[in-house]
Design an enzyme around this catalytic site. Structure first.
Site, short mmCIF file in Angstrom:
data_model
loop_
_atom_site.label_atom_id
_atom_site.label_comp_id
_atom_site.label_asym_id
_atom_site.label_seq_id
_atom_site.Cartn_x
_atom_site.Cartn_y
_atom_site.Cartn_z
N TRP A 56 96.77 -70.95 -0.17
CA TRP A 56 97.69 -71.32 -1.29
C TRP A 56 97.25 -70.79 -2.61
CZ3 TRP A 56 94.88 -73.93 -4.70
CH2 TRP A 56 93.70 -74.93 -4.10
N ASN A 57 95.94 -70.43 -2.70
CA ASN A 57 95.50 -70.32 -4.30
C ASN A 57 96.17 -69.05 -4.64
OD1 ASN A 57 94.00 -69.02 -2.59
ND2 ASN A 57 92.29 -69.35 -3.66
N GLY A 107 90.84 -68.32 3.57
CA GLY A 107 90.72 -69.50 3.40
C GLY A 107 89.08 -70.10 3.70
N SER A 108 89.05 -71.53 3.84
CA SER A 108 87.68 -72.10 3.71
C SER A 108 86.78 -71.72 4.87
CB SER A 108 87.91 -73.83 3.77
OG SER A 108 88.50 -73.76 5.29
N CYS A 157 88.10 -68.16 -4.98
CA CYS A 157 86.80 -68.11 -4.12
C CYS A 157 85.69 -67.24 -4.95
CB CYS A 157 86.98 -67.41 -2.50
SG CYS A 157 88.03 -65.94 -2.84
N GLU A 202 81.01 -75.77 -2.69
CA GLU A 202 82.01 -74.88 -3.59
C GLU A 202 83.04 -75.99 -4.41
OE1 GLU A 202 84.76 -72.88 -1.04
OE2 GLU A 202 85.02 -71.14 -2.73
N GLU A 222 87.71 -63.65 5.10
CA GLU A 222 87.55 -63.91 3.59
C GLU A 222 87.43 -65.38 3.12
OE1 GLU A 222 86.81 -61.57 1.41
OE2 GLU A 222 87.91 -59.89 2.37
N LEU A 223 86.20 -65.96 3.23
CA LEU A 223 85.73 -67.37 2.97
C LEU A 223 85.58 -67.69 1.71
CD1 LEU A 223 84.32 -67.35 6.58
CD2 LEU A 223 86.80 -67.42 6.02
N LYS A 257 101.05 -66.62 8.79
CA LYS A 257 101.31 -67.90 8.76
C LYS A 257 100.74 -68.35 7.39
CE LYS A 257 98.78 -71.49 9.10
NZ LYS A 257 99.24 -71.84 7.88
N PRO A 258 101.71 -68.59 6.35
CA PRO A 258 101.03 -69.01 5.03
C PRO A 258 100.85 -70.39 4.98
CG PRO A 258 103.63 -69.19 5.06
CD PRO A 258 103.07 -68.85 6.56
N ALA A 259 99.76 -70.69 3.70
CA ALA A 259 99.45 -72.33 3.75
C ALA A 259 100.67 -73.06 3.42
CB ALA A 259 98.53 -72.36 2.54
P1 ADP Z 1 91.84 -75.01 2.01
O1 ADP Z 1 90.78 -76.02 2.19
O2 ADP Z 1 91.55 -74.13 0.69
O3 ADP Z 1 93.02 -75.29 1.86
P2 ADP Z 1 92.20 -73.88 4.40
O4 ADP Z 1 91.07 -73.01 5.07
O5 ADP Z 1 92.24 -75.25 5.11
O6 ADP Z 1 91.68 -73.79 3.01
O7 ADP Z 1 93.28 -73.25 4.47
C1 ADP Z 1 93.54 -71.85 4.46
C2 ADP Z 1 94.59 -71.42 5.37
O8 ADP Z 1 94.15 -71.84 6.60
C3 ADP Z 1 96.05 -72.28 5.25
O9 ADP Z 1 96.87 -71.30 5.72
C4 ADP Z 1 96.05 -73.30 6.27
O10 ADP Z 1 97.35 -73.62 6.61
C5 ADP Z 1 95.16 -72.56 7.38
N1 ADP Z 1 94.45 -73.57 8.49
C6 ADP Z 1 93.79 -74.66 8.08
N2 ADP Z 1 93.32 -75.08 9.34
C7 ADP Z 1 93.76 -74.18 10.38
C8 ADP Z 1 93.44 -74.34 11.77
N3 ADP Z 1 93.05 -75.28 12.32
N4 ADP Z 1 94.20 -73.26 12.55
C9 ADP Z 1 94.73 -72.16 11.75
N5 ADP Z 1 95.07 -72.14 10.50
C10 ADP Z 1 94.31 -73.10 9.93
#
Ligand code: ADP
Length: 473
Positions: free
Chosen positions: A142-143, A220-221, A276, A377, A242-243, A166-168
């Protein structure tokens, strides 16, 4: 939700909120696991035709999308500010950056070169051919809710892959806007598909287990990235990750402390620290600590938080309550362990800010390795300054993290800059530079910050397989 060239209008929906005001700004389709399977099947069916289009034709689609994105820059930026919270000027910059990836990969599409290799046998020829990996599943954060999509869609489509994205869950409207542009640009049915969902888990499970998906690309994370990489392992799907990051920002005492402090104030508070590559530990050599802190404190205390649609505000909201809690916990922990709070340090609730997730721009000094903020972080508007004395010590401290994404060095001494550059275990290093990113430059991390690179010449390789032909003549 956009599957096989059609917007799905009969699905259940979920609401999207403005993080600055708490207001609902729209509803999007809430995809199920079955929808994700349908989208992958559509991408699978569309693959052979898309792979066999000419590179010029795939490139043409990306050129048109680039042009449309620039034409719609202002509308897209306004949507981004409302959905994600960053100041409008930053949203304008992000849309431009997002469009840059479409342009870059429109160009790279035509440079997917193979090779011929001399054989030791006179009656044999080797032909090395590059071809699309296949169906790609993409998960985005989402950032940076538009540029993180084009950084994946651009190279995937250029390479001849088809995609399901699949977006956030907090920024699906920006994703819908990107897919509308692809549609306007003439995207063939099934070549790129969008599944928006309030719960990422079931969709992620399908992405990692559906046999037609040959590659997963994720931003993402680190925790979620590791989980997805593990889930992809049984079928040996290729992954790009990309974490998270924990960027050190090293200011040596031969640098101009005022200039360095201004640099920190710009990069640290960009996107309210929700990046990040945001500096998480600012190492300042003790001899110049006072003038550095004085300048940084003046800058930080002058930063105004509020709705990003108002140009006077440089600090937007954090994305949600969990983000506020994390920042608050790190600041409280640091202060309780002896850090000096020089500015900010609390949630902002005056003048209507209580409707959103606002945390004041914060400056901490005397941060030490025992504190949470030194390891975790932050993803928030907190500048954490760590004084240091010696070059070897600071390099060891900077590398003392599981992350390895971005780092920054400020010095006027060329030898020192190069020594530090060579020893830092980070994938992206700014030297007297706070913006070492571009569609033309490889972006990615070492250690637990990721796998693979995005953008640049490397970016398209992530979506290509190498195929060898051994030919007897
Ligand atoms: P943040 O903690 O910064 O929100 P996330 O890693 O949770 O970072 O989110 C990044 C992306 O990963 C988002 O699109 C979120 O919906 C997706 N996401 C989070 N958990 C899962 C999962 N178990 N499987 C697939 N996608 C996921």
């Amino acid at each position: 939700m956009f599957i096989n060239g059609e917007w799905q209008t009969d699905a259940p929906t979920f609401p999207v909120f403005n993080p600055a005001t708490g207001e609902e700004i729209g509803q999007v389709a809430d995809a199920s696991a079955e929808d994700a399977r349908r989208a992958i099947d559509a991408a699978h069916v569309a693959l052979p035709a898309w792979m066999s289009e000419t590179a010029y034709s795939r490139s043409g689609l990306l050129y048109r999308a680039h042009q449309l994105m620039l034409e719609q820059q202002r509308e897209l930026a306004e949507l981004m500010t409302q959905e994600q919270g960053k100041p409008l000027k930053a949203s304008m910059n992000e849309v431009k950056y997002a469009a840059d990836f479409l342009l870059w990969f429109a160009e790279e599409a035509k440079r997917i070169y193979g090779e011929t290799i001399p054989s030791s046998r006179s009656d044999q020829r080797f032909l090395v051919h590059k071809q699309a990996v296949g169906v790609v599943a993409a998960v985005t954060p989402w950032n940076y809710p538009i540029s993180m999509l084009t950084r994946k869609l651009g190279p995937a489509l250029a390479a001849g892959c088809t995609v399901v994205l699949k977006p956030a869950e907090s920024t699906p409207l920006c994703a819908v806007a990107v897919f509308k542009i692809l549609e306007q640009a003439g995207l063939p049915a099934g070549v790129a598909n969008l599944v928006t969902a309030s719960d990422p888990k079931p969709i992620g499970d399908v992405f990692c287990t559906h046999p037609a998906v040959r590659k997963l690309t994720f931003t993402g994370s680190t925790a979620v990235g590791k989980h997805l990489a593990q889930a992809c392992a049984p079928q040996l799907k290729r992954v790009s990750m990309e974490l998270g990051g924990h960027a050190p920002f090293i200011v040596y005492d031969d640098a101009d402390p005022i200039h360095a402090a201004k640099g920190v104030s710009l990069v640290k508070f960009l996107n309210t620290g929700q990046a990040c590559i945001s500096p998480n530990r600012i190492f300042v050599q003790r001899r110049i600590l006072d003038p550095f802190l004085e300048t940084l404190q003046a800058r930080v205390s002058g930063m105004q938080a509020g709705d990003g649609m108002n140009p006077a505000n440089s600090i937007g909201p954090l994305i949600n309550e969990a983000a506020i809690d994390k920042v608050d916990r790190q600041v409280q922990d640091a202060v309780s362990r002896g850090a000096t709070l020089l500015s900010g340090g609390t949630r902002l609730t005056e003048n209507g800010l209580d409707r959103g997730c606002f945390f004041g721009a914060t400056l901490l000094s005397n941060v030490t390795p025992e504190m949470l903020i030194y390891r975790e972080e932050t993803f928030g508007p907190v500048a954490a300054v760590v004084p240091f004395d010696d070059e070897d010590d600071v390099i060891a401290m900077a590398n003392d993290t599981d992350y390895g994404l971005a780092a920054y060095i400020y010095t006027q001494n060329l030898a020192r800059a190069l020594r530090t550059f060579e020893q830092l275990q980070f994938g992206i290093i700014g030297i007297n530079d706070i913006n070492p990113t571009s569609a033309a430059a490889p972006f990615g991390g070492m250690k637990e910050s990721g796998l693979g690179r995005e953008g640049a010449r490397e970016g398209i390789e992530e979506y290509l397989e190498t195929k060898l032909g051994g030919i007897s003549i």
